[in-house]
Design an enzyme around this catalytic site. Structure first.
Site, PDB file in Angstrom:
ATOM      1  N   ASN A 167      29.039  44.491  77.588  1.00 31.88           N
ATOM      2  CA  ASN A 167      28.753  44.723  79.015  1.00 31.88           C
ATOM      3  C   ASN A 167      29.085  43.508  79.863  1.00 31.88           C
ATOM      4  O   ASN A 167      28.212  42.988  80.574  1.00 31.88           O
ATOM      5  CB  ASN A 167      27.258  45.069  79.182  1.00 31.88           C
ATOM      6  CG  ASN A 167      27.063  46.528  79.539  1.00 31.88           C
ATOM      7  OD1 ASN A 167      27.982  47.211  79.962  1.00 31.88           O
ATOM      8  ND2 ASN A 167      25.846  47.003  79.368  1.00 31.88           N
ATOM      9  N   LYS A 223      35.447  51.259  73.146  1.00 29.13           N
ATOM     10  CA  LYS A 223      35.634  52.311  74.151  1.00 29.13           C
ATOM     11  C   LYS A 223      36.973  52.099  74.850  1.00 29.13           C
ATOM     12  O   LYS A 223      37.294  50.975  75.251  1.00 29.13           O
ATOM     13  CB  LYS A 223      34.505  52.247  75.189  1.00 29.13           C
ATOM     14  CG  LYS A 223      33.113  52.471  74.617  1.00 29.13           C
ATOM     15  CD  LYS A 223      32.049  52.195  75.668  1.00 29.13           C
ATOM     16  CE  LYS A 223      32.007  50.720  76.012  1.00 29.13           C
ATOM     17  NZ  LYS A 223      31.084  50.389  77.102  1.00 29.13           N
ATOM     18  N   ASP A 255      26.757  53.139  79.326  1.00 27.58           N
ATOM     19  CA  ASP A 255      25.378  53.247  78.822  1.00 27.58           C
ATOM     20  C   ASP A 255      25.107  54.645  78.271  1.00 27.58           C
ATOM     21  O   ASP A 255      24.425  54.805  77.260  1.00 27.58           O
ATOM     22  CB  ASP A 255      24.388  52.931  79.946  1.00 27.58           C
ATOM     23  CG  ASP A 255      24.655  51.569  80.545  1.00 27.58           C
ATOM     24  OD1 ASP A 255      25.056  50.669  79.790  1.00 27.58           O
ATOM     25  OD2 ASP A 255      24.480  51.426  81.759  1.00 27.58           O
TER      26      ASP A 255
HETATM   27  O1  CKP Z   1      28.517  49.695  81.796  1.00 28.94           O
HETATM   28  P1  CKP Z   1      27.833  50.695  82.644  1.00 28.94           P
HETATM   29  O2  CKP Z   1      28.675  51.198  83.796  1.00 28.94           O
HETATM   30  O3  CKP Z   1      27.299  51.829  81.847  1.00 28.94           O
HETATM   31  O4  CKP Z   1      26.587  49.910  83.262  1.00 28.94           O
HETATM   32  C1  CKP Z   1      26.033  50.214  84.504  1.00 28.94           C
HETATM   33  C2  CKP Z   1      24.808  49.383  84.762  1.00 28.94           C
HETATM   34  O5  CKP Z   1      22.919  47.215  84.727  1.00 28.94           O
HETATM   35  C3  CKP Z   1      24.260  49.627  86.153  1.00 28.94           C
HETATM   36  O6  CKP Z   1      23.082  50.407  86.035  1.00 28.94           O
HETATM   37  C4  CKP Z   1      23.948  48.252  86.682  1.00 28.94           C
HETATM   38  O7  CKP Z   1      22.687  48.166  87.241  1.00 28.94           O
HETATM   39  C5  CKP Z   1      24.101  47.334  85.490  1.00 28.94           C
HETATM   40  O8  CKP Z   1      25.063  47.988  84.675  1.00 28.94           O
HETATM   41  C6  CKP Z   1      24.494  45.944  85.933  1.00 28.94           C
HETATM   42  O9  CKP Z   1      23.626  45.068  85.949  1.00 28.94           O
HETATM   43  O10 CKP Z   1      25.683  45.748  86.278  1.00 28.94           O
HETATM   44 MG    MG Z   2      29.041  49.036  80.065  1.00 27.74          MG
END
Ligand code: CKP
Ligand code: MG
Length: 310
Positions: A167, A223, A255
């Site tokens: 991430n 991914k 996620d």
């Molecule tokens: O990698 P993803 O797009 O699934 O993650 C999205 C999340 O936590 C989003 O909810 C956001 O709040 C975060 O990633 C972040 O802190 O960037």
């Molecule tokens: Mg992600």
């Protein structure tokens, strides 16, 4: 018994249909990678617990109320009245492209520390089956990073399987900083999830998956966005194409993918079937607005098998 334990920051999320500077109305919800995963698992009937810190404010109440309503266990989360809950803005610009802005520096969520994770492992009874950590929590500061280090250490001792989603967030830290923080964790990670462009955070090797497996990781799941996903392990490599859906909002898709993957793991599915569930839950997130709102329950998992009207 807890199926999944995760830790991180969850913020109040404001979604606009255009540039914020123009004013107008915004949709208000919550967002946070780790709680997105917890919600995804809870919707599929697993027992998911989220460890995090919120402020004693309305955004914090929104976070707690939402997670409770989704069936996420908040036993080990806490409120810190001396710092505000973080905010995230999603300004819709064109089609499915959002401008994302954080207001999270100095937030209650970044006050998470090692002492917050130990009660989850000290509670009498079986240890959590899975621990899920992400690079985002590690990027929030020294204490949140130490919380991840401690959770991983305790998981190792307790026999809990550990999943790491890279991430990577450029706005929180550089690739070099992420590499310095995440690479030392690898010997204690069982399952790595990364998009293909995130693998360089974990290794400089020309064949990243092989290098990670040699470093002791049991499974590496990569991914490829619309190109699907690939699982690498000692028993071989499996690929699954992405499910074809109309793209509405890609935030949260990673996620959702992790939630499907870990749900499959908890259900004892084999690698190809786990990947099937992961691309399915990922497709639900892509095809619906919001990070987690459109995630499926058990019965809905089959919806995408038949297509519209099928
Ligand atoms: O990698 P993803 O797009 O699934 O993650 C999205 C999340 O936590 C989003 O909810 C956001 O709040 C975060 O990633 C972040 O802190 O960037
Ligand atoms: Mg992600």
């Amino acid at each position: 018994m807890t199926d999944l334990l995760t830790l991180g920051e969850t913020m109040a999320a404001f979604r606009t249909t255009g540039p914020l500077r123009l004013g107008g109305t915004a949709g208000i919800s919550v967002a946070g990678s780790e709680s997105n995963v917890a919600i995804g698992l809870a919707r599929l009937g697993h027992r998911a617990a989220w460890v995090g810190v919120t402020g004693a404010d309305e955004p914090g109440e929104l976070v707690r109320r939402t997670l409770r309503a989704e069936g996420v266990d908040l036993t080990w989360s806490r409120v810190d009245a001396t710092a505000p809950t973080g905010l995230i803005l999603f300004e819709n610009r064109v089609a499915d492209i959002n401008r994302v802005t954080y207001h999270r520096a100095g937030s209650a969520g970044s006050r998470l520390g090692p002492a917050d994770v130990t009660p989850a492992f000290d509670t009498p009874g079986p240890a959590p089956r899975l621990l899920h950590v992400t690079g985002i929590t590690c990027a929030l500061g020294v204490e949140p990073y130490q919380a991840v280090v401690e959770a991983v250490r305790r998981a190792r001792t307790a026999g809990t399987t550990v999943c790491l989603d890279v991430n990577h967030r450029n706005r929180l830290w550089s690739v070099a900083q992420a590499a310095a923080a995440l690479r030392p964790l690898l010997p204690s990670i069982d399952l790595v999830v990364a998009s293909d462009d995130e693998l360089a955070v974990l290794t400089d090797a020309a064949d990243p998956a092989s290098a990670l497996l040699s470093a002791g990781v049991t499974e590496v799941v990569v991914k490829h966005g619309a190109g699907g996903a690939t699982s690498h392990s000692a028993t071989g490599t499996t690929h699954r194409p992405a499910r074809t859906v109309s793209v509405v909002d890609t935030v949260g898709a990673g996620d959702a993918f992790v939630a499907g993957l870990l749900s499959g793991w908890l259900d004892g599915l084999d690698a190809p079937t786990r990947l099937d569930r992961a691309v399915t839950t990922g497709a639900f997130a892509v095809a619906t607005r919001g990070d987690w709102e459109g995630l499926p329950d058990r019965a809905e998992l089959a919806l995408l098998d038949h297509g519209p009207g099928g």
